[in-house]
Design a protein around this motif. Structure first.
Motif, mmCIF file in Angstrom:
data_model
loop_
_atom_site.group_PDB
_atom_site.id
_atom_site.type_symbol
_atom_site.label_atom_id
_atom_site.label_comp_id
_atom_site.label_asym_id
_atom_site.label_seq_id
_atom_site.Cartn_x
_atom_site.Cartn_y
_atom_site.Cartn_z
ATOM 1 N N ASP A 256 0.859 -1.190 0.000
ATOM 2 C CA ASP A 256 0.000 0.000 0.000
ATOM 3 C C ASP A 256 0.894 1.238 0.000
ATOM 4 O O ASP A 256 1.602 1.506 0.980
ATOM 5 C CB ASP A 256 -0.897 -0.021 1.242
ATOM 6 N N LYS A 257 0.868 1.979 -1.098
ATOM 7 C CA LYS A 257 1.661 3.201 -1.211
ATOM 8 C C LYS A 257 0.770 4.440 -1.219
ATOM 9 O O LYS A 257 1.146 5.486 -1.746
ATOM 10 C CB LYS A 257 2.511 3.151 -2.486
ATOM 11 N N SER A 258 -0.396 4.313 -0.619
ATOM 12 C CA SER A 258 -1.301 5.465 -0.514
ATOM 13 C C SER A 258 -1.093 6.158 0.834
ATOM 14 O O SER A 258 -0.595 5.559 1.789
ATOM 15 C CB SER A 258 -2.753 5.011 -0.651
ATOM 16 N N ASN A 259 -1.475 7.415 0.884
ATOM 17 C CA ASN A 259 -1.431 8.203 2.124
ATOM 18 C C ASN A 259 -0.062 8.181 2.785
ATOM 19 O O ASN A 259 0.068 8.095 4.007
ATOM 20 C CB ASN A 259 -2.483 7.679 3.115
ATOM 21 N N VAL A 261 3.449 9.540 4.227
ATOM 22 C CA VAL A 261 3.862 10.733 4.967
ATOM 23 C C VAL A 261 5.384 10.781 4.967
ATOM 24 O O VAL A 261 6.048 9.786 5.291
ATOM 25 C CB VAL A 261 3.341 10.706 6.415
ATOM 26 N N SER A 267 2.675 2.378 3.327
ATOM 27 C CA SER A 267 1.895 2.529 4.560
ATOM 28 C C SER A 267 1.407 1.192 5.089
ATOM 29 O O SER A 267 1.013 1.087 6.252
ATOM 30 C CB SER A 267 0.700 3.456 4.315
ATOM 31 N N ASP A 294 -11.142 2.309 0.993
ATOM 32 C CA ASP A 294 -11.191 3.748 0.724
ATOM 33 C C ASP A 294 -12.037 4.110 -0.500
ATOM 34 O O ASP A 294 -12.132 5.275 -0.862
ATOM 35 C CB ASP A 294 -9.765 4.290 0.515
ATOM 36 N N TYR A 341 -2.303 2.685 -4.646
ATOM 37 C CA TYR A 341 -1.794 4.050 -4.638
ATOM 38 C C TYR A 341 -2.958 5.000 -4.358
ATOM 39 O O TYR A 341 -4.120 4.580 -4.312
ATOM 40 C CB TYR A 341 -1.157 4.404 -5.981
ATOM 41 N N ASP A 342 -2.656 6.259 -4.195
ATOM 42 C CA ASP A 342 -3.719 7.238 -3.944
ATOM 43 C C ASP A 342 -4.695 7.318 -5.118
ATOM 44 O O ASP A 342 -5.888 7.562 -4.920
ATOM 45 C CB ASP A 342 -3.112 8.632 -3.708
ATOM 46 N N ASP A 343 -4.190 7.096 -6.332
ATOM 47 C CA ASP A 343 -5.018 7.317 -7.526
ATOM 48 C C ASP A 343 -5.243 6.080 -8.364
ATOM 49 O O ASP A 343 -5.821 6.164 -9.461
ATOM 50 C CB ASP A 343 -4.388 8.406 -8.405
#
Length: 512
Positions: A256-259, A261, A267, A294, A341-343
């Protein structure tokens, strides 16, 4: 002497074929007097890749950089003889393993009074592959890459041989693997889901061994009388250690490479670490909720119960199921990877496509490599019937106005990748158009004036360099002839260029 309309059409057709030079689906050969020996290598390569066209009577000057000057139409001396020789060779089966051509696939066309023999070689079906020459399977099987014919690597030949078996890969009997190698908690979790989906089913009363037999996960070898797990049974429900022992080539990985920081690399990650039995059913159960949590969930009630199973969640479930049932688990470096990913989501499985890409997008036919796993998953509501799975994914993404899912075959890596972008198509186009406008202002001669339609096409190409003409036409709701005309203008003005074939090539937005 006046030139008739048929000759004009022939010449125009040949000019169109040669406009972009030799590529994955086009090969030119001199063949002045006889059928060249190299024709059969190209025949095998086209048949085992995406099909293609061979022109006999066309000479190519490889040193000439200008494509419009590279080809010289020299013609063949006796087209009827060459066509007869081709048919005789095909039908004798001494040179090639399979004759894929029909009468209409070999034609003689006229170009300024010279005869050009045109041969259309179709892509062989998975039942017909591999197509090879000289009665030599390992050395006589070819595949097409860019402008050349290359000996097919042995792993791909082995894969094609497995695919030719209609009964699938995962029926394989695994001697010495028994019920002791099954992770009972995994199997019981599956049986609970089976029971909920099939309340009155007679299999609910069977013991574990008989239940697995009915599913195709356990079998008795009739020839030897030996019994044990099938490939499907071990991979779906096996303990981690036996799975890794028997299929040490196979890895399951979720990242998981979303969100993210700061300098975070990811993440969340799920790979084998000793905390879970790494079989396919556990991989699916653990990853799917993380992958879909999500996604948008519009408020919808079914009676007094909130309905959470949206078309997009069903589409992701379908994509995950497809990744498993179409994977070739026997490839040397098999990787089942799911990336978030986020998108976008990216799902990768080992193996190449059994069916042509356009047939998969259209739906209506399904040829799973792992038919017993497909059956197991269907029995708990995972996976569509009759080849409707990919259209279901397309429709769910279209409903949200997200960018069209892209299925990408990567022969050099022996894998297939599915990209599900969670990005509004119009927003993406506007964003890309902004970037393209800046590039155009900085990098393209000011004398070139682009229309709004051309800028939109550039945006789509920039976002997806592998996009095809039919896909562009579909995205913009325009005819293919209109899109082709715009692409020709953009290429003529050196705004874009084409690398590779019409089907598997890519667009390049010229930088200088």
């Amino acid at each position: 002497m006046a030139t008739n309309n048929a000759e004009i059409d022939d010449k125009k057709y040949i000019d169109q074929l040669l406009a972009n030079g030799e590529r994955v689906t086009l090969e030119c050969k001199r063949a002045r007097k006889d059928v060249p020996h190299s024709l059969w290598e190209t025949y095998s390569a086209f048949a085992n890749t995406d099909g293609g066209t061979i022109l006999l009577g066309v000479d190519e000057d490889l040193k000439e950089k200008d494509i419009s000057k590279r080809f010289n139409i020299i013609g063949v001396e006796d087209a009827a003889k060459i066509r007869t020789d081709i048919w005789n060779t095909l039908n004798s089966r001494e040179k090639v393993s399979s004759n894929l051509l029909r009468d209409e696939d070999i034609n003689t066309l006229s170009y300024d009074g010279k005869d050009v023999v045109v041969i259309h070689v179709p892509r062989a079906t998975y039942e017909e592959r591999p197509v090879y020459i000289n009665n030599n399977l390992m050395r006589g099987t070819y595949r097409r890459r860019h402008e050349g014919d290359y000996h097919c690597p042995e792993p791909i030949i082995r894969m094609m041989l497995r695919d030719a078996c209609d009964d699938g890969n995962d029926r394989m009997f695994l001697e010495h693997y028994t019920l002791d190698d099954i992770d009972i908690p995994t199997l019981e979790a599956y049986r609970n889901m089976f029971r909920v989906a099939n309340l009155e089913h007679v299999w609910n009363g069977l013991d574990h061994k008989e239940f697995l037999k009915q599913l195709g996960g356990y079998t008795v070898d009739r020839a030897s009388g030996k019994e044990g797990l099938t490939m499907a049974g071990l991979l779906m429900f096996g303990k981690g250690l036996p799975v890794r022992e028997r299929f040490d080539n196979l890895r399951m990985d979720y990242i998981d490479k979303s969100n993210l920081v700061g300098d975070q690399r990811y993440s969340d990650r799920l790979t084998y670490d000793g905390t879970w039995e790494n079989n396919l059913f556990n991989f699916l159960r653990l990853v799917l909720p993380r992958l879909t949590r999500d996604l948008p969930r519009p408020f919808k009630m079914n009676g007094i119960v909130r309905e959470d199973d949206t078309p997009q969640k069903k589409a992701v479930r379908e994509a995950f199921t497809n990744m498993i049932i179409h994977a070739d688990m026997m490839i040397g470096s098999g990787l089942l990877r799911v990336e978030k990913y986020d998108d976008r989501f990216v799902l990768t499985n080992p193996g190449l496509l059994k069916l042509p890409l356009e047939q998969i997008y259209a739906g209506g036919e399904s040829k799973a490599r792992n038919q017993r796993m497909q059956h197991m998953l269907r029995m708990i509501g995972y996976g569509e019937n009759l080849g409707s799975g990919f259209p279901l994914i397309l429709n769910a993404w279209h409903e949200r106005h997200w960018l069209k899912p892209q299925l990408i075959e990567q022969p050099e890596l022996m894998q297939v990748k599915l990209e599900l972008k969670i990005v509004n198509a119009e927003t993406s186009i506007r964003s890309q158009m902004g970037q393209i406008n800046e590039q155009i202002n900085e990098q393209i001669n000011e004398q070139i004036k682009l229309s709004e339609r051309q800028r939109t096409i550039l945006a789509l190409i920039s976002d997806n360099p592998s996009i095809t003409l039919p896909q562009l036409a579909n995205e913009l709701s325009m005819s293919e002839s209109t899109i082709r005309r715009e692409l020709d203008l953009l290429q003529k003005d050196s705004v874009i260029s084409r690398q590779g074939s019409r089907k598997s090539g890519r667009w390049i937005v010229v930088k200088n």
